[in-house]
Design an enzyme around this catalytic site. Sequence first.
Site, mmCIF file in Angstrom:
data_model
loop_
_atom_site.group_PDB
_atom_site.id
_atom_site.type_symbol
_atom_site.label_atom_id
_atom_site.label_comp_id
_atom_site.label_asym_id
_atom_site.label_seq_id
_atom_site.Cartn_x
_atom_site.Cartn_y
_atom_site.Cartn_z
ATOM 1 N N CYS A 11 45.814 16.231 1.905
ATOM 2 C CA CYS A 11 45.842 15.130 2.864
ATOM 3 C C CYS A 11 45.029 15.572 4.077
ATOM 4 C CB CYS A 11 47.268 14.699 3.220
ATOM 5 S SG CYS A 11 48.249 15.890 4.155
ATOM 6 N N CYS A 16 52.270 16.232 6.332
ATOM 7 C CA CYS A 16 53.072 15.059 5.950
ATOM 8 C C CYS A 16 52.997 14.778 4.451
ATOM 9 C CB CYS A 16 52.620 13.812 6.715
ATOM 10 S SG CYS A 16 52.759 13.926 8.508
ATOM 11 N N ARG A 17 51.933 14.093 4.033
ATOM 12 C CA ARG A 17 51.855 13.592 2.664
ATOM 13 C C ARG A 17 51.712 14.686 1.616
ATOM 14 N NH1 ARG A 17 46.943 9.698 3.869
ATOM 15 N NH2 ARG A 17 46.548 11.476 5.247
ATOM 16 N N ASP A 124 49.309 7.203 5.736
ATOM 17 C CA ASP A 124 49.669 8.388 6.517
ATOM 18 C C ASP A 124 50.765 8.015 7.515
ATOM 19 O OD1 ASP A 124 49.814 10.759 7.916
ATOM 20 O OD2 ASP A 124 47.676 10.831 8.399
#
Length: 156
Positions: A11, A16-17, A124
């Site tokens: 990412c 995060c992802r 996102d």
Amino acid sequence: MTTTRHVVFVCSGNTCRSPLAAALLAALARGAGDETLHVRSAGTSAWDGAPASEGSYLVALERGMDLGTHRAQVLTAEIVRSADLVLTMTAAQAMRARELGGAERVHTLAAYAAGTELGPDVRDPFGGALENYRATLDELEPMIVATWARLRSQSG
């Protein structure tokens, strides 16, 4: 003899992802007793050493996954070369991974999961409310399940 397979999720910031996607796939592999799958993550514009975002950390805990030891790393040619499969959250990240030598081993996660050439970008959640992180995890989960099924069908 069973061969180890290396999957890298990509990412932007690697907070995060991609850590969530990696944790989901690793949990599926562990649950199936598959010790041949090595999963990691990286970011195209990561700050090396940054922890998982608070939102990702919390929603992972809600699902029984711990991102407490996760540390972001920048996607490098070495990481791409070490991977059998590179799965990105966006088409732009896939382009960057290909530039680093990934070629046919690079796919967007959505496209790979669906077995197609193209797929939508994964949103996102960075900087958003906890609900945004939950929505991202909910978006990732079926793609990771489909990816796991595809990897299993290719290994045996």
